[in-house]
Scaffold this motif. Structure first.
Motif, PDB file in Angstrom:
ATOM      1  N   ILE A1582       0.836  -1.206   0.000  1.00 46.95           N
ATOM      2  CA  ILE A1582       0.000   0.000   0.000  1.00 46.95           C
ATOM      3  C   ILE A1582       0.872   1.258   0.000  1.00 46.95           C
ATOM      4  CG2 ILE A1582      -0.337   0.316   2.493  1.00 46.95           C
ATOM      5  CD1 ILE A1582      -3.371   0.735   1.550  1.00 46.95           C
ATOM      6  N   GLY A1583       2.089   1.147   0.590  1.00 42.79           N
ATOM      7  CA  GLY A1583       2.987   2.296   0.579  1.00 42.79           C
ATOM      8  C   GLY A1583       3.425   2.608  -0.836  1.00 42.79           C
ATOM      9  N   GLY A1584       3.640   1.539  -1.634  1.00 39.61           N
ATOM     10  CA  GLY A1584       4.136   1.738  -2.985  1.00 39.61           C
ATOM     11  C   GLY A1584       3.057   2.166  -3.960  1.00 39.61           C
ATOM     12  N   ASP A1585       1.785   2.002  -3.579  1.00 39.22           N
ATOM     13  CA  ASP A1585       0.699   2.341  -4.511  1.00 39.22           C
ATOM     14  C   ASP A1585      -0.099   3.498  -3.934  1.00 39.22           C
ATOM     15  OD1 ASP A1585      -1.508   2.488  -6.074  1.00 39.22           O
ATOM     16  OD2 ASP A1585      -1.915   0.332  -6.123  1.00 39.22           O
ATOM     17  N   GLN A1586       0.345   4.706  -4.316  1.00 32.17           N
ATOM     18  CA  GLN A1586      -0.252   5.875  -3.653  1.00 32.17           C
ATOM     19  C   GLN A1586      -1.751   5.981  -3.929  1.00 32.17           C
ATOM     20  OE1 GLN A1586       2.045   9.361  -3.803  1.00 32.17           O
ATOM     21  NE2 GLN A1586       0.422  10.699  -3.155  1.00 32.17           N
ATOM     22  N   PHE A1621       2.120   5.181   8.107  1.00 34.56           N
ATOM     23  CA  PHE A1621       3.381   4.530   8.469  1.00 34.56           C
ATOM     24  C   PHE A1621       3.955   3.815   7.242  1.00 34.56           C
ATOM     25  CE2 PHE A1621       5.444   0.850  10.880  1.00 34.56           C
ATOM     26  CZ  PHE A1621       6.603   1.570  11.128  1.00 34.56           C
ATOM     27  N   ALA A1622       3.053   3.164   6.479  1.00 32.36           N
ATOM     28  CA  ALA A1622       3.489   2.461   5.268  1.00 32.36           C
ATOM     29  C   ALA A1622       4.114   3.448   4.292  1.00 32.36           C
ATOM     30  CB  ALA A1622       2.296   1.762   4.628  1.00 32.36           C
ATOM     31  N   ALA A1623       3.483   4.612   4.136  1.00 26.73           N
ATOM     32  CA  ALA A1623       4.003   5.613   3.203  1.00 26.73           C
ATOM     33  C   ALA A1623       5.376   6.101   3.674  1.00 26.73           C
ATOM     34  CB  ALA A1623       3.025   6.764   3.102  1.00 26.73           C
ATOM     35  N   LEU A1664      -1.827  11.719  -0.858  1.00 25.17           N
ATOM     36  CA  LEU A1664      -2.054  11.003   0.398  1.00 25.17           C
ATOM     37  C   LEU A1664      -2.078  11.998   1.562  1.00 25.17           C
ATOM     38  CD1 LEU A1664      -2.214   7.996   1.185  1.00 25.17           C
ATOM     39  CD2 LEU A1664       0.159   8.141   1.861  1.00 25.17           C
ATOM     40  N   VAL A1665      -1.175  12.984   1.492  1.00 28.20           N
ATOM     41  CA  VAL A1665      -1.088  13.966   2.578  1.00 28.20           C
ATOM     42  C   VAL A1665      -2.398  14.727   2.682  1.00 28.20           C
ATOM     43  CG1 VAL A1665       0.042  16.084   3.304  1.00 28.20           C
ATOM     44  CG2 VAL A1665       1.392  14.220   2.352  1.00 28.20           C
ATOM     45  N   PHE A1666      -2.869  15.153   1.517  1.00 26.40           N
ATOM     46  CA  PHE A1666      -4.106  15.943   1.513  1.00 26.40           C
ATOM     47  C   PHE A1666      -5.261  15.119   2.112  1.00 26.40           C
ATOM     48  CE2 PHE A1666      -7.895  17.818  -0.350  1.00 26.40           C
ATOM     49  CZ  PHE A1666      -7.670  19.165  -0.076  1.00 26.40           C
ATOM     50  N   ALA A1667      -5.344  13.854   1.686  1.00 29.33           N
ATOM     51  CA  ALA A1667      -6.429  12.992   2.188  1.00 29.33           C
ATOM     52  C   ALA A1667      -6.328  12.822   3.704  1.00 29.33           C
ATOM     53  CB  ALA A1667      -6.351  11.635   1.500  1.00 29.33           C
ATOM     54  N   THR A1668      -5.090  12.642   4.182  1.00 27.32           N
ATOM     55  CA  THR A1668      -4.912  12.471   5.635  1.00 27.32           C
ATOM     56  C   THR A1668      -5.345  13.728   6.378  1.00 27.32           C
ATOM     57  OG1 THR A1668      -2.969  11.175   5.073  1.00 27.32           O
ATOM     58  CG2 THR A1668      -3.256  11.745   7.376  1.00 27.32           C
TER      59      THR A1668
END
Length: 2024
Positions: A1582-1586, A1621-1623, A1664-1668
């Motif tokens: 999941i970290g590798g697939d943004q 954490f994965a990211a 991902l940052v925006f979503a978080t």
């Protein structure tokens, strides 16, 4: 009215009242007196007795009304019995004189009647005290009866009943005279007199021996005569008399009197013979059979037969259940003999036979079904089976006789048919009622129930074959496990015997009946059965033409099977649809030409077959349309249509075909008509528009020229009348206990009711409510009802222009017929037209132009003046519907005007009743016509009519109509309330009680008035209280009425009053009245009990009362019994079991479903409000019911050691069974009652759960019980609870077993964690292991490991597919997998918890108990249990998940599903399987995720050797061997597949969880994701697939928005944290590999990793940052709206008040903040700059908003989290990275300024912030950021300022914290940071410490402040440079020494001073050696200090010595303490 409340009548007040008010006043006074006299002292009564007697006797002359005279009489009787008795003779003489009076005028009548009533009550109360005066009295009364009219005869009979009651055996001299008089009254013209005479004779037979000895025959004949022309009430009363007398004759011991008459004791045979004579020959006597009878022309009148039937039931009920058990065989053979053909006269016609069969069925149902317990019912069923076998032998014998006496043999075979029908019906009903409890009966081969039933399927009589099929259906519904086996057996017989006509029809009936049963069997039948049946049906239809002998039967059977198959629903039918549509197409000729050729060809027989086949086809299509609406697509409808025109053509040709072939086609053509009409009525009218006229023509002909001359009103009209209006037409149309047989009387003489043989197609339909068997009417009648229904549908779709034509035609046909035939036509026409108005109103259609309205009106008005009251009722309703459809006020006003005019002029009863009802009905559909004039006119006319005492009918109808208007006129009626109420009261007080219909209408009026007044009744104004008193008076009058329905009205009125004005209803008298009706022993002889409607009213009222005042109701009921009133003998011992127990036993006896439901509701209300207070009582009740099942007279003791343990818990609770029946409050309760008791136990547990934790904590419970012995707690009854659950779980009845297991599950759940106080480390449930195990063992063997169970399920799948629907094996497998998933999840979670805590395990030593490893036995033990089988389990779990994933695909992907189905479901049962998957997927998903993570996704498959990594089990690979498998996937692919399977299912579900999705499923799903991302490999995916990560975050965001539950939101946030954490891992990995690759290159050229690349831009939707951030903001703003900048401007939020969040809210905010602080780690330096302001704003915002001081100085959770987040953020590497450093520094400074600003005033208000939190935040900034952030001068000054202020705080906690923070700042490694603080703040610290020399600390907090201060200074000395150190030490030492105390002071010092002394000494000991030079110097300078120090050191050494010595003396003690503390 208050003036009436006195002992003596207030004559002053009385004289001032008007005529009518006087009557009210008197009644109120008498009512008060009745309550007052029993509680007044004897002295007071004697003092006023003379005056009172005068007043009461003077009332006798005042023409009192019926209720008043009863009260006068009662009061006189009580007065004499409590006061002096000697005056009574004067009163008796006075009464006799009044009776003798020659005045016969109507005005004098009430006085005479009052005297008669008075005598009755005086003798009843005083009895033998009155000596011999009674002979004159009785003589006088009997003489008066000779020329009395009906009211007089009625009152005299009741009075004689009272006299007999009071005198008992003393009245023997008069018995004969009374008997003679009562005999003549028993056949009186007036029905009320007959009822009164029956009551009088019932009283007489108590003492008059001759009635049941020498004169028995004449009494019986008399009763039969009385039944002739009787009504329902008479039949009730006389049957009670007849049954009781016969029962008495049978049971009486011979008395001396009767021996003189050499009377022999009568036998059961003779009694039965007597009753049988009445049943078979009616009332024409035994020997005097009239000529008609001998010629065989007369048949028994129906009412006699129905009356005798009721008498049978009374007879048996009086003798009781035990008698019936002992004599059942004789009783059964007698009742069956009643319908045997040996009485050809009794059963001349089919109609008579049907009537007699109904009666016999009723006798059996009411006695066997109503009285016997389950054991006895099984015995009865065996007996009935024996009877069936006997009859079968007779029939077989007759068939095998050869042709010697053919005539004789045929009569023999038909002779048995009716007997068999009755026996089979009762057998079916019995087994149906027993449910699964009947299993042992069917398994008993000696009885051979199934063999017996199947053997008679071949009986020559069609009605026997049908009933046998129905009986099989009942067996199938009771025992669903039999359905498939029975179907197989019947299909097999049908195919082998298809050349026998009887077998073809018999077995096809059986198959159809069984198919009809499938919808009542939850587990269904295998899917393949449908195919088999369809094939058999096709085969029958195709082979029908081969053999003409059975072509008719085969055709009927084929279509019947197809029609029944349709009831299985769309899932099954869709596979057979094409074949069925083909058959449908072929059965009708394809063109009109073919039909013509058909007509010319056939003969009568071929036409019969053709019509039978086509009727069958129509029926099959109707069944298809009704049961498979889901399959009716446009395409299917198009294929259904072509044969319809041809079917209609045939309909129009029927009459000519009938003419050509004679009468033999009459029935088949009627059936064809009926079926076609029925089909057209369910199809959309558009589909047959072309045939409209042809069909309408036929309909009009059917309605206007009916074949039969039968009056069809009773089944056509009631559905068209309003149910409330039917009350006018007497009890026959209402629900009563005898509805089943009373219906015969309703239907008129030529028809006795329905029966199965009239329409075999009804065998697969659901039964109408209240019937045990379908009862279709004969075709001649059912065709008319189908025609009226279809006319209703079609007329509303005919063009308006054609409607006039149709109506004209109908009107003409009514005009042209004459006499009785005209009424029949009128009836059909009105019901058809009324149906069409109903349809028009529903579809909001209009009727058409003026002419149409006029014709319609003529039609209805004609019927409104019909002689048939039912037709008048329907016409009034029809008129109102007409007004509703036309909806034109002028038209409506016109209608009302017509009725006004008619009512003014007409004098006949018919038109007055019809038009008065019409006025009321108009209101019903038009909700008040709006104008007050109209209302006034209506009310005026109805007032007048309701006072027309010449016709009770007119009064009843007018009052009923008035009640409708009161109810519907709403607030407009308020002006009329008072006059109406006065009218109602006046009539209640004056109308004779015999006119029950008037009283019932009055009751409805009163009810409507109370509803209209509503809550106003609570008011206190004089008018309101007057109205209220009147209402209560009215209720009191009605409660005293002898008629049950009037009493029911009274109760519902009181119920209304209690709802609106509860304070004014006397609860105790209401409850006692209800209990008397419900529980009186004399009434509750089951079916002779009072009216069903009265019982319903009582229970419904109780149900309302207990919702508010359960405890009071319960107490009043018990109090009533304690009064020991002589006229109330309750059937149950209320003292012991309370009202609750009484209701439970009533529930067990009651057969009416609605009433049972109400009783259950009442009990549940009582339980919810009282179970916790009366815990032992309720548990004992439930236990009594569950233990009363006779199977449990001895509960097996499972294990002796365990018995001893339970004895310890609660001695009283051990189940002891009384062998003596009498002591048991519940004898043999039915399974449904026991199931209810088990449900109650579950409810009690949940009530206790809400009541407090002590119920589930044995230590606490025992403590509280010791404190107050009245307290009671659930945990103290655990032994009982387990025992009850065990009894239920091991019962014969499946439903009860399910309830028992459910209870057990709840118990284990609730008590699992309750520790056993006497054995630490064990739990309380351990001692019950054996019980729990024994209860579960029969359900399945718990030893088997899961792969075996799942294999067993797979094997079971094959076995079951022969028995149940395939979806059941899906259910079973998934349930097993889900259960193992649960075990695994619990085991893993426990292991997790225990790995944190100390692993404290124990195992049960006994190896046999290994299966019941205890709930708390170590987690590893539980894990070991599962671990062994995890390999197999995981495969099965993955397979189930794969199935589930396929099943959740949207419809458009249906083509992609595997054709043969999945691993655990077949393609056909896909719909049935879905719910089972939905039920269990979530836990399986979680378990699979846990398993995958525990193995780290690398799994070795033992089958493949170690090298090959495992594959997922897919539907395609599940059943193949290894050779045919496709290429093996790589481990990476396998893992990816599994990962996506779990992720896919979760995302699909979380995207749109349905609003009803269970919380557990959502939580399990989130936990599964959490477990998944807990290990590195999936995180790397999941970290590798943004995109995937963003998608997942969006789903979680949406979930948080839509679900409020904090648990769900927290679980979601945990998953978010792992995604982040994965990211982070991914970014780190990329940076690391880049550095490794470019190690030699220049640092500058490294590409930027992380979001925001070089620009710092974030793209919403992809970032991902925006979503978080979105998600975290959502959580924070929801909990703290002030954080939203848009809101902060609004005034609502600006107050600056701090919020204290809930615990859940705080946890959510904390989690969100931690996530925020991790965000920069996945950004590039530029990216981090763009998100930093937001993150800082949020973290500091939370800090600001939630920094509130708590009591204990703790930091709130949110503050701690924000500080932690801040720390994480500030120490981020981005703050130091070159590209972002400067920007970060600026932003961090701004943040620090924001924090500092929190102290400042906002708008002049000082905010109450928690200084400690803010200081900590500042410290975090100082310590965690690079120095350049905080060392700017202005910021530094500001910070130092804050610390200064805080140091001066008055709060010791704040000071203390401040010192700690400074301590850490002073030690900062960078001097530029720490020095300014040291310089500015250390002087003030030292100064503060010096001040404390004077003020010593007073408490622990102040002490801590000093200690912290000293620690700071000590630390300072350590960090200071050499040259300054001496100064500091010199400053510190004097302070420390000043804290030392000398020996004397030490003894008396406070604790804190002592602690300070020790602390100072320790510090001095350390500092002295460190800085010895300074120390010595100082000591030398100050001798006092030195002395002080020395003495302190010396004292310290001594105390140490003392301690060591003590230790040496007592070595053991300290070690034991050591152990203890260690242990804790």
């Amino acid at each position: 009215m208050e003036l009436a409340h006195s002992l003596l009548l207030n004559e002053e007040a009385y004289k001032q009242l008007g005529e009518f008010q006087k009557a009210e006043f008197i009644f109120e006074w008498l009512q008060f007196l009745e309550k007052l006299l029993p509680v007044t002292s004897r002295a007071d009564i004697r003092e006023n007795q003379k005056k009172l007697v005068e007043q009461l006797t003077s009332l006798l002359n005042n023409s009192p009304g019926p209720p008043t005279r009863r009260l006068v009489a009662k009061n006189l009787a009580v007065l004499y019995s409590t006061g002096d008795t000697f005056l009574v003779y004067q009163t008796i003489d006075k009464c006799n004189e009044l009776i003798r009076s020659k005045d016969d005028s109507p005005s004098y009548l009430p006085t005479k009647l009052a005297a008669v009533v008075c005598l009755g009550y005086l003798y009843k109360k005083l009895g033998r005290i009155l000596g011999n005066s009674f002979t004159d009295t009785v003589g006088n009364v009997l003489k008066a009866m000779k020329n009395a009219e009906s009211q007089g005869r009625y009152e005299i009979m009741l009075s004689l009943q009272n006299i007999l009651n009071g005198l008992g055996a003393a009245a023997i001299p008069c018995h004969r005279d009374i008997y003679k008089a009562a005999r003549s009254c028993l056949t009186d013209r007036s029905m009320a007199v007959r009822c009164a005479a029956a009551k009088c004779l019932l009283e007489l037979q108590n003492e008059a021996v001759f009635m049941w000895s020498t004169d028995l025959d004449s009494v019986v004949t008399l009763c039969f005569k009385s039944f002739e022309g009787s009504n329902y009430d008479v039949r009730l009363a006389v049957s009670k008399l007849l049954g009781t007398v016969l029962a008495r004759a049978l049971t009486s011991k011979q008395t001396t009197a009767s021996t003189r008459h050499n009377f022999h004791r009568i036998s059961l045979e003779e009694v039965m013979e007597l009753l049988g004579t009445g049943f078979l020959r009616g009332s024409c006597g035994f020997l005097r059979a009239s000529g008609d009878m001998l010629k065989g022309t007369s048949s028994v009148s129906r009412d006699v037969r129905v009356g005798v039937t009721q008498a049978y039931v009374v007879f048996v009920s009086t003798l009781g259940a035990q008698w019936l058990e002992r004599n059942f065989s004789a009783f059964l053979s007698h009742t069956l003999y009643l319908v045997s053909q040996s009485h050809t006269k009794a059963i001349q016609s089919q109609m008579d036979a049907v009537g007699c069969r109904h009666c016999v069925s009723f006798i059996l149902r009411a006695t066997v079904g109503g009285l016997l317990g389950e054991k006895a019912q099984i015995a009865a069923a065996k007996e009935i089976c024996q009877a069936i076998w006997k009859l079968k032998k007779v029939a077989d014998g007759a068939g095998n006789d050869g042709n010697l006496e053919t005539k004789n043999s045929t009569t023999d075979v038909t002779a048995s048919q009716h007997v068999l029908v009755c026996a089979l019906q009762e057998l079916g009903s019995l087994i149906h009622g027993l449910g699964t409890t009947a299993a042992p009966l069917l398994q008993d081969s000696s009885t051979g129930v199934l063999e017996a039933v199947i053997s008679v399927i071949l009986h020559p009589s069609i009605s026997v074959r049908l009933t046998a099929a129905w009986c099989l259906r009942c067996i199938a519904v009771a025992l669903p496990s039999c359905v498939s086996l029975l179907l197989d057996r019947c299909i097999e017989r049908l195919t082998t015997l298809k050349s026998s006509p009887e077998a073809v029809t018999g077995y096809s009936f059986a198959v159809a009946a069984l198919l009809g049963a499938v919808k009542h069997c939850p587990l269904g039948i295998p899917h393949g059965k449908g195919k088999v049946i369809m094939t058999v049906a096709e085969d029958l239809l195709c082979s029908a033409s081969q053999n003409s002998r059975i072509s008719l039967q085969r055709t009927q059977a084929g279509w019947l099977l197809i029609a029944a198959l349709m009831t299985l629903g769309p899932a099954v039918v869709q596979h057979h649809l094409p074949r069925m549509l083909l058959l449908w197409k072929c059965i009708f000729p394809s063109s009109p030409k073919d039909l013509e050729t058909e007509k010319t060809r056939g003969d009568s027989f071929t036409w019969q077959v053709t019509l039978e086949g086509r009727a069958g086809a129509l029926c099959a299509i109707k069944s298809f349309v009704s049961h498979c609406a889901g399959l009716l697509t446009d395409e299917v409808v198009q294929r259904l249509l072509p044969p319809l025109p041809s079917a209609v053509d045939l309909l129009t040709q029927l009459s000519s075909i009938n003419k050509s072939y004679g009468n033999s086609l009459k029935t088949p053509s009627t059936v064809y008509r009926h079926k076609l009409y029925e089909l057209l009525a369910v199809l959309p009218p558009k589909t047959y528009e072309g045939s409209f006229w042809a069909v309408l023509k036929e309909l009009v002909a059917d309605l206007t020229v009916p074949d039969s001359q039968i009056d069809t009103s009773t089944f056509l009209l009631p559905p068209l009348c309003h149910e409330n209006d039917l009350l006018l037409l007497g009890p026959l149309l209402q629900e009563t206990d005898h509805r089943f047989i009373e219906e015969q009387l309703l239907l008129g003489n030529s028809i006795a009711g329905g029966s199965l043989e009239y329409d075999p197609y009804s065998i697969y339909e659901t039964v109408a409510k209240g019937d045990s068997v379908p009862k279709p009417l004969p075709p001649v009648l059912s065709v008319i009802s189908a025609a009226t229904r279809l006319f209703g549908v079609m007329f509303s779709h005919v063009a308006e222009s054609h409607r006039l034509q149709v109506l004209e035609q109908l009107l003409n046909s009514v005009k042209q017929t004459k006499g009785s035939r005209q009424q029949i036509v009128q009836l059909n026409v009105v019901s058809a037209f009324s149906t069409s108005l109903k349809h028009l109103a529903n579809c909001k259609g209009s009727l058409g132009p003026e002419e149409v309205r006029r014709s319609a009106l003529t039609l209805v008005m004609g019927a409104l003046e019909s002689n048939n009251p039912l037709l008048r009722c329907a016409a009034a309703e029809c008129l109102a519907r007409l007004a509703q459809v036309v909806s034109d006020t002028a038209f409506t006003a016109g209608l009302a005007q017509v009725s006004f005019d008619k009512l003014k002029s007409a004098r006949d009863v018919v038109s007055r009743t019809g038009h008065s009802l019409a006025l009321g009905c108009l209101y019903r559909y038009l909700g008040g016509i709006g104008s007050t004039q109209h209302l006034n006119a209506c009310v005026g006319i109805l007032y007048t009519l309701s006072q027309d005492s010449t016709s009770p009918d007119v009064q009843a109808w007018a009052l009923h109509s008035l009640s409708l208007i009161v109810d519907l006129a709403g607030p407009l009626y308020h002006v009329h309330v008072e006059p109406t109420l006065s009218l109602v009261l006046m009539l209640l007080l004056t109308v004779p009680p015999a006119y029950t219909e008037v009283h019932q209408s009055l009751g409805r009026c009163l009810n409507a008035l109370i509803t209209t007044l509503g809550p106003e009744l609570q008011g206190s104004s004089t008018t309101v209280s007057a109205l209220r008193t009147s209402c209560l008076l009215g209720c009191a009058v009605m409660q005293d009425n002898p008629d049950c329905l009037v009493q029911a009205q009274a109760i519902s009125c009181l119920q209304q009053l209690h709802m609106f004005a509860p304070r004014h209803v006397n609860l105790s008298s209401l409850v006692s009245c209800l209990c008397e009706i419900l529980l009186d022993n004399s009434v509750l002889v089951n079916l002779c009990s009072s009216y069903l409607l009265l019982r319903r009213a009582v229970v419904s009222c109780l149900c309302q009362l207990v919702q508010r005042e359960a405890a009071e109701v319960s107490e009043y009921a018990v109090a009533l019994v304690k009064e020991n009133r002589e006229d109330f003998t309750p059937d149950v011992n209320i003292r012991e079991i309370g009202l609750e127990g009484a209701l439970l036993s009533l529930l067990d006896k009651e057969l009416d479903q609605r009433l049972c439901q109400d009783i259950k509701e009442t009990l549940i209300h009582m339980l919810t409000s009282m179970a916790v207070e009366k815990l032992s009582f309720w548990l004992k009740l439930c236990k009594d019911v569950l233990a009363a099942s006779s199977d449990f007279n001895t509960v097996v003791s499972i294990d002796t050691t365990q018995e001893e343990e339970t004895a310890k818990v609660d001695d009283a609770s051990i189940l002891t069974s009384n062998s003596d029946e009498r002591f048991h409050p519940f004898s043999n309760p039915r399974w449904s009652t026991r199931v209810f008791a088990a449900e109650c136990v579950c409810k009690i547990i949940s009530q206790c759960e809400n009541a407090g934790s002590a119920h589930f904590d044995i230590t606490l419970a025992q403590e509280r019980k010791q404190r107050d012995s009245r307290d009671d707690f659930l945990v103290l009854h655990l032994a009982d609870l387990i025992r009850m659950a065990f009894m239920a779980a091991t019962d014969h009845s499946d439903q009860l077993r399910l309830s028992g297991l459910q209870t057990l599950q709840i118990l284990v759940r609730k008590f699992a964690a309750v520790p056993e106080p006497e054995f630490p480390g064990h739990v309380i449930l351990e001692q019950f292991q054996a019980n729990v195990g024994a209860a579960l063992r029969p359900a399945f063997a718990p030893e088997t490991p899961p792969d075996v169970t799942a294999k067993a399920c797979q094997a079971g799948k094959e076995a079951q597919s022969q028995q149940y629907n395939e979806s059941t094996s899906t259910m079973e497998i998934l349930a097993v997998l889900k259960a193992w998933a649960e075990v695994y999840i619990v085991a893993v979670e426990k292991q997790k918890n225990q790995s944190d805590a100390h692993n404290h395990c124990f195992k049960i030593g006994n190896s046999a108990e290994e299966n019941y490893r205890d709930i708390t036995s170590s987690a590893s033990g539980l894990l070991d249990l599962v671990q062994a089988d995890l390999g197999t389990l995981s495969k099965l779990w993955l397979a189930a998940l794969q199935d589930f994933a396929l099943l959740t695909l949207p419809l458009e992907y249906a083509s992609q599903l595997p054709a043969e189905g999945g691993t655990f479901y077949t393609a056909e049962t896909i719909e049935n399987a879905r719910p089972h998957y939905y039920n269990s997927w979530a836990l399986i998903l979680y378990a699979t995720a846990l398993w995958l993570t525990s193995t780290g996704f690398i799994v070795v498959d033992p089958d493949e050797g170690v090298t090959n990594l495992s594959r997922p089990v897919t539907p395609t690979t599940m059943c193949q061997d290894s050779s045919t498998r496709p290429l093996v996937k790589s481990p990476e692919d396998v893992n990816t597949d599994r990962f996506h399977l779990i992720l896919g299912i979760s995302v699909e579900f979380l995207c749109s969880p349905r609003s009803d999705a269970a919380m557990e499923n959502i939580i399990a799903c989130l936990r599964a994701l959490h477990a998944l991302f807990d290990v590195p490999w999936p995180r790397s995916k999941i970290g590798g697939d943004q995109e995937l990560g963003v998608e997942l975050l969006n789903v979680l965001h949406r979930l948080i928005l839509t679900r409020e539950s904090p648990d769900i939101q927290l679980a979601a946030l945990e998953v978010v944290q792992l995604i982040l954490f994965a990211a982070q891992e991914h970014v780190k990995e990329k940076r690391r590999s880049a550095e490794v690759d470019d190690g030699a290159a220049e640092k500058e050229t490294l590409p930027e990793f992380g979001e925001g690349k070089d620009t710092g831009g974030l793209i919403p939707g992809k970032s991902l940052v925006f979503a978080t951030l979105e998600l975290c903001v959502c959580i924070l703003v929801r909990q703290l709206p002030q954080l939203n900048p848009k809101l902060t401007c609004s005034p609502a939020v600006q107050s600056g008040k701090h919020l204290l969040l809930s615990e859940d809210g705080s946890r959510l905010v904390a989690a969100a903040l931690i996530i925020l602080s991790d965000v920069p780690a996945i950004c590039s330096p530029e990216g981090s700059i763009s998100v930093l302001p937001t993150i800082l704003y949020l973290i500091i915002g939370v800090l600001k908003e939630t920094a509130v001081k708590l009591q204990d100085g703790q930091l709130p959770l949110t503050v701690a989290a924000s500080l932690q987040a801040l720390k994480g953020l500030l120490s981020s590497p981005m703050a130091r990275a070159e590209k972002s450093r400067t920007a970060w520094t600026d932003l961090l400074r701004s943040a620090l300024v924001t924090v500092l600003d929190c102290w400042d005033r906002v708008d002049g208000l000082l905010q109450e912030c928690d200084e400690v939190s803010l200081l900590t935040a500042i410290t975090v900034f100082i310590m965690s950021t690079s120095p350049e952030v905080t060392t700017i001068e202005c910021l530094q000054k500001h910070c130092i300022e804050k610390f200064k202020i805080t140091l001066d705080s008055k709060d010791p906690l704040v000071q203390c914290k401040c010192y700690q923070l400074l301590h850490s700042i002073f030690q900062h490694p960078n001097k530029t940071v720490s020095y300014p603080y040291i310089h500015s703040l250390s002087p003030s610290i030292v100064r503060k410490l010096q001040e404390t020399e004077k003020a010593k600390p007073e408490n622990a907090a102040e002490l801590q402040v000093i200690q912290e201060g000293i620690k700071v200074v000590t630390a300072l000395t350590a960090t200071a440079e050499e040259e300054h150190r001496a100064h500091l030490v010199a400053g510190l030492l004097p302070i420390l020494i000043s804290f030392l105390l000398d020996e004397n002071a030490l003894v008396s010092a406070t604790n804190s001073a002592k602690s300070l002394h020790e602390f100072a000494l320790q510090n001095l000991m350390q500092i002295g050696p460190q800085y010895s030079l300074v120390f010595k110097k100082l000591m030398a300078a100050s001798p006092t200090m030195k002395a002080r120090l020395e003495s302190a050191v010396k004292g310290n050494q001594e105390s140490i010595k003392a301690k060591t010595a003590k230790h040496a003396k007592n070595p053991g003690k300290s070690s034991s303490i050591q152990l203890k503390t260690n242990f804790l």
